[in-house]
Design an enzyme around this catalytic site. Structure first.
Site, PDB file in Angstrom:
ATOM      1  N   CYS A 195     -33.861  27.078 -42.502  1.00 28.93           N
ATOM      2  CA  CYS A 195     -35.204  27.105 -42.861  1.00 28.93           C
ATOM      3  C   CYS A 195     -35.989  26.520 -41.755  1.00 28.93           C
ATOM      4  O   CYS A 195     -36.315  27.034 -40.704  1.00 28.93           O
ATOM      5  CB  CYS A 195     -35.664  26.522 -44.343  1.00 28.93           C
ATOM      6  SG  CYS A 195     -37.135  27.257 -44.944  1.00 28.93           S
ATOM      7  N   HIS A 208     -30.916  28.630 -47.788  1.00 34.40           N
ATOM      8  CA  HIS A 208     -30.493  27.218 -47.936  1.00 34.40           C
ATOM      9  C   HIS A 208     -29.066  26.986 -48.547  1.00 34.40           C
ATOM     10  O   HIS A 208     -28.695  26.623 -49.440  1.00 34.40           O
ATOM     11  CB  HIS A 208     -31.481  26.389 -48.895  1.00 34.40           C
ATOM     12  CG  HIS A 208     -32.635  26.439 -48.303  1.00 34.40           C
ATOM     13  ND1 HIS A 208     -33.265  25.162 -47.773  1.00 34.40           N
ATOM     14  CD2 HIS A 208     -33.720  27.181 -48.248  1.00 34.40           C
ATOM     15  CE1 HIS A 208     -34.486  25.127 -47.262  1.00 34.40           C
ATOM     16  NE2 HIS A 208     -34.820  26.527 -47.438  1.00 34.40           N
ATOM     17  N   GLU A 222     -27.334  24.069 -48.276  1.00 31.94           N
ATOM     18  CA  GLU A 222     -27.362  23.045 -48.807  1.00 31.94           C
ATOM     19  C   GLU A 222     -27.744  22.622 -50.230  1.00 31.94           C
ATOM     20  O   GLU A 222     -27.538  21.837 -51.080  1.00 31.94           O
ATOM     21  CB  GLU A 222     -28.161  21.882 -47.997  1.00 31.94           C
ATOM     22  CG  GLU A 222     -29.599  21.909 -48.331  1.00 31.94           C
ATOM     23  CD  GLU A 222     -30.569  22.857 -47.628  1.00 31.94           C
ATOM     24  OE1 GLU A 222     -29.895  23.993 -47.540  1.00 31.94           O
ATOM     25  OE2 GLU A 222     -31.553  22.882 -47.375  1.00 31.94           O
TER      26      GLU A 222
END
Lengths: 225, 79
Positions: free
Chosen positions: A84, A194, A196
């Site tokens: 991002c 994302h 994560e």
């Protein structure tokens, strides 16, 4: 192996990145104003709003002392993952081709979406199958990937278009539905969604994001899928 | 010296802000408006105007997607 996760003023996803990295190895935060990678084998440039994203997203963070070290590290073949805002920083640093522009819908958009793996031979996706779909959230206002036609053709030939939004998922208007790209050498990857945030099925319903971190571990440790 | 730099999206690159403004103006009764582009302006006091070009290339604009124009460089006004 050890991950280093950079923390800028304005970062907001560095702790999730740290948590994701710790599921496959060791991980430590690296402060933007320092220059020491503290022995990290791979670097994560996390999401957020580094330096307030003033001027353009990532434009000022790109000149942080830690980024100068990371640019050298990438030049030596070190693994660098930008997520991002991290993707925006890596584009501004010219470690990756192209740029990220305001979403075509002009809105901050947050949704779980499906990505398709277009290159499963790379160091960030070797744990995935070609054409595999990953369910990962995206949340951003400035995620419209842009590169000129000549650059896109060269990237396509070199297998640098690693991840694309599955049909119907490209809400930001990225050219060729591009969600994630690597540099020519393949040791630097940037993506807007994302991984994560998708490491535990209990939270968010998908752990597909772990495959990116796991692929990095396999690469660093010399394991091949 | 007081410098003024104009930065705008390169031609051919979708400018959603420009489009939004273009759609909003007719709603206020302003007709015949096309090709609206929204950019930004940076004004700065500088000692060496010859550094402006390099400032634009390295930080103020992203030359991959933006054009910049050094609009004026004049004696700084007294405050």
């Amino acid at each position: 192996m050890k991950f280093g996760v950079i923390q800028f003023p304005g970062s907001c996803d560095e702790l999730d990145a740290l948590n994701a990295a710790r599921r496959v190895g060791d991980a430590e935060l690296l402060w933007h104003g320092e220059r020491d990678l503290k022995g990290a084998d791979a670097i994560v440039v996390p999401g957020g709003f580094s330096y307030g994203d003033y001027l353009r997203a990532g434009a000022i963070a790109r000149f942080a002392p830690m980024m100068e070290t990371v640019i050298d590290f990438a030049g030596d073949g070190g693994l660098v993952l930008g997520i991002c805002n991290g993707f925006q920083v890596l584009c501004e640093a010219r470690l990756l081709p192209g740029a990220l522009l305001v979403n075509a819908n002009r809105r901050f958009t947050f949704r779980q979406l499906e990505l398709e793996v277009l290159n499963s031979g790379g160091v960030f996706t070797q744990g995935c199958a070609l054409g595999e779909r990953l369910s990962i959230p995206a949340k951003h206002s400035w995620g419209r990937y842009h590169a000129d036609g000549e650059t896109l053709a060269a990237m396509d030939r070199a297998g640098q278009i690693v991840l694309r939004y599955a049909d119907g998922e490209n809400f930001n208007g990225s050219v060729h539905d591009i969600a994630g790209v690597s540099n020519e050498r393949g040791n630097v990857l940037g993506l807007m969604p994302h991984p994560e945030h998708a490491v535990d099925e209990l939270i968010g319903g998908s752990s597909d994001g772990l495959k990116i971190f796991e692929s990095m571990r396999m690469t660093v440790e010399g394991v091949h899928a | 010296m007081r410098a003024r730099v104009l930065i705008r999206p390169k031609a051919g690159i979708l400018d959603p802000q420009g489009e939004a403004v273009e759609r909003a103006l007719p709603a206020l009764g302003f007709d015949g408006v096309t090709n609206v582009q929204v950019g930004r302006m940076v004004e700065l006091d500088i000692e060496d105007p010859w550094q402006l070009e390099s400032m634009c290339e390295r930080l103020l604009a992203n030359p991959l997607v933006e054009d910049y124009e050094i609009v004026s460089v004049e004696a700084a006004s007294k405050k």
